[in-house]
Write a protein that holds these residues in place. Structure first.
Motif, short mmCIF file in Angstrom:
data_model
loop_
_atom_site.label_atom_id
_atom_site.label_comp_id
_atom_site.label_asym_id
_atom_site.label_seq_id
_atom_site.Cartn_x
_atom_site.Cartn_y
_atom_site.Cartn_z
N SER A 1 50.73 45.63 24.82
CA SER A 1 49.63 45.02 25.55
C SER A 1 49.78 43.51 25.61
O SER A 1 49.47 42.87 26.63
N ARG A 2 50.28 42.92 24.52
CA ARG A 2 50.47 41.46 24.50
C ARG A 2 51.56 41.05 25.50
O ARG A 2 51.47 39.99 26.13
N VAL A 3 52.60 41.88 25.63
CA VAL A 3 53.65 41.58 26.60
C VAL A 3 53.08 41.58 28.01
O VAL A 3 53.35 40.68 28.82
N VAL A 4 52.27 42.58 28.34
CA VAL A 4 51.65 42.66 29.66
C VAL A 4 50.74 41.46 29.89
O VAL A 4 50.74 40.85 30.97
N SER A 5 49.96 41.08 28.88
CA SER A 5 49.06 39.94 29.01
C SER A 5 49.84 38.65 29.24
O SER A 5 49.45 37.81 30.06
N GLY A 6 50.95 38.49 28.52
CA GLY A 6 51.78 37.31 28.73
C GLY A 6 52.35 37.27 30.13
O GLY A 6 52.43 36.21 30.77
N TRP A 7 52.76 38.42 30.66
CA TRP A 7 53.30 38.53 32.01
C TRP A 7 52.25 38.12 33.05
O TRP A 7 52.55 37.48 34.06
N VAL A 8 51.00 38.49 32.76
CA VAL A 8 49.92 38.21 33.71
C VAL A 8 49.49 36.74 33.66
O VAL A 8 49.16 36.16 34.70
N HIS A 9 49.52 36.12 32.46
CA HIS A 9 48.92 34.80 32.31
C HIS A 9 49.90 33.64 32.14
O HIS A 9 49.55 32.50 32.46
N ASP A 10 51.08 33.88 31.63
CA ASP A 10 52.01 32.79 31.36
C ASP A 10 52.60 32.30 32.69
O ASP A 10 53.26 33.05 33.40
N SER B 1 54.46 31.38 42.61
CA SER B 1 53.71 30.16 42.94
C SER B 1 52.26 30.46 43.27
O SER B 1 51.40 29.58 43.21
N GLU B 2 51.96 31.73 43.62
CA GLU B 2 50.57 32.14 43.90
C GLU B 2 49.85 32.61 42.65
O GLU B 2 48.71 33.05 42.71
N GLY B 3 50.52 32.58 41.50
CA GLY B 3 49.89 32.97 40.25
C GLY B 3 49.94 34.45 39.97
O GLY B 3 49.23 34.94 39.08
N GLU B 4 50.78 35.20 40.70
CA GLU B 4 50.92 36.64 40.46
C GLU B 4 52.14 36.90 39.58
O GLU B 4 53.10 36.14 39.58
N PRO B 5 52.13 38.00 38.79
CA PRO B 5 53.28 38.32 37.95
C PRO B 5 54.55 38.49 38.78
O PRO B 5 54.56 39.24 39.76
N VAL B 6 55.60 37.80 38.39
CA VAL B 6 56.84 37.83 39.15
C VAL B 6 57.71 39.01 38.70
O VAL B 6 57.60 39.46 37.56
N LYS C 1 41.15 37.01 33.96
CA LYS C 1 41.66 35.77 34.54
C LYS C 1 40.91 34.56 33.98
O LYS C 1 41.48 33.48 33.81
N TRP C 2 39.63 34.73 33.68
CA TRP C 2 38.85 33.63 33.11
C TRP C 2 39.13 33.44 31.63
O TRP C 2 39.36 32.32 31.16
N LEU C 3 39.13 34.55 30.86
CA LEU C 3 39.20 34.44 29.40
C LEU C 3 40.62 34.32 28.88
O LEU C 3 40.87 33.60 27.90
N GLY C 4 41.58 35.01 29.52
CA GLY C 4 42.94 35.06 29.01
C GLY C 4 43.56 33.70 28.72
O GLY C 4 44.14 33.50 27.65
#
Length: 285
Positions: free
Chosen positions: A97-106, A112-117, A241-244
């Motif tokens: 789950s942490r890997v997925v969260s990092g992919w979404v937020h890092d 460039s649009e803020g989506e997971p690459v 998106k707000w809290l992460g």
């Protein structure tokens, strides 16, 4: 037990315990083993949640509160001491789950649009680098196999890895799913308990809402399931998106160390449905 059918708390406990008994039996947990865990929970609550801050709680006082013997309290307290040793503060999020969260937020793993690459497996800013940042000592291949197994990650046409879902949810009665069961149910009960006693403690209520209808025609259910899942996922993604980005591990791109106090917080959403059963008078209940 007197008035077990009219005591509101007894009725509420039975509704909680009935599906829990089904889960326990499915996983081979007999009543005696469950009863031992209940004793341990009673002792833990008596010693921790009802302790007098001015003096150390005693086995005698815990025995009076729980109805257990002092010998049993001592036994359970010693087991708890062994269980807590080296594990305090380690209620950690699942590594996948942490890997997925990092992919979404890092930002390093976003477009460039803020989506997971889409990520290559190896190399700089790859899936392997993502795993090294956010999963500790787990191997990238092991994490990938798990995320592919549950459909969170898939291989794209170009061979790069694509994030299909923005959250990791394990399947079946796996160790990870049972961990989620324990955390989600305990969080819900803790929230309800807080709201029940908040007036005594002069504290603000925590958000707790449920939408329920009990006369929905079956032909609506397929569309309702899809709509509820879609809207729930959208709301959770907005909250995430707000809290992460405020999470210190995310803010430090998986390289920082937690310093000072930390708060565990979140919002849970769950879907439910079951057939409405008629009562003894033929009326729906």
């Amino acid at each position: 037990m007197k008035n077990s059918n009219t005591n509101p708390l007894h009725r509420a406990l039975y509704r909680i315990l009935r599906p829990m008994a089904r889960l326990l039996l499915r996983n081979g947990i007999p009543f005696a083993e469950f009863a031992e865990l209940v004793k341990r929970a009673y002792v833990d609550a008596a010693m921790e949640d009802f302790s007098d801050q001015r003096k150390k709680p005693t086995d005698s006082r815990a025995a009076v509160m729980t109805g257990l013997t002092r010998k049993e309290v001592k036994k359970q307290r010693e087991i708890l001491a062994g269980e807590h040793h080296g594990t305090a503060g380690k209620r950690q999020e699942n590594r996948a789950s942490r890997v997925v969260s990092g992919w979404v937020h890092d930002p390093a793993f976003q477009t460039s649009e803020g989506e997971p690459v889409d990520l290559p497996f190896d190399g700089p800013l790859s899936f392997s680098e993502l795993v090294r940042r956010y999963s500790g000592d787990m191997t990238p291949r092991a994490v990938l196999e798990e995320l592919e197994r549950v459909g969170v990650v898939a291989s794209g046409d170009s061979g790069e890895l694509v994030l299909r879902q923005r959250a990791y949810v394990p399947a079946g009665d796996s160790e990870e799913m049972l961990q989620i069961f324990g955390e989600d149910v305990s969080d819900l009960i803790a929230t309800i308990d807080h709201n029940l006693v908040r007036r005594e403690e002069n504290s603000q209520p925590l958000f707790q809402r449920t939408l329920v209808y009990n006369n929905i025609p079956p032909e609506v259910m397929v569309r309702w399931r899809q709509y509820a899942a879609q809207q729930s996922q959208t709301m959770l993604e907005q909250l995430d998106k707000w809290l992460g980005p405020h999470d210190r591990d995310i803010a430090s791109h998986g390289k920082g160390k937690t310093t000072g106090d930390a708060v565990r917080t979140g919002v849970g959403i769950f879907y439910f449905e079951d057939p409405v059963q008629p009562d003894v008078n033929g009326e729906q209940k």
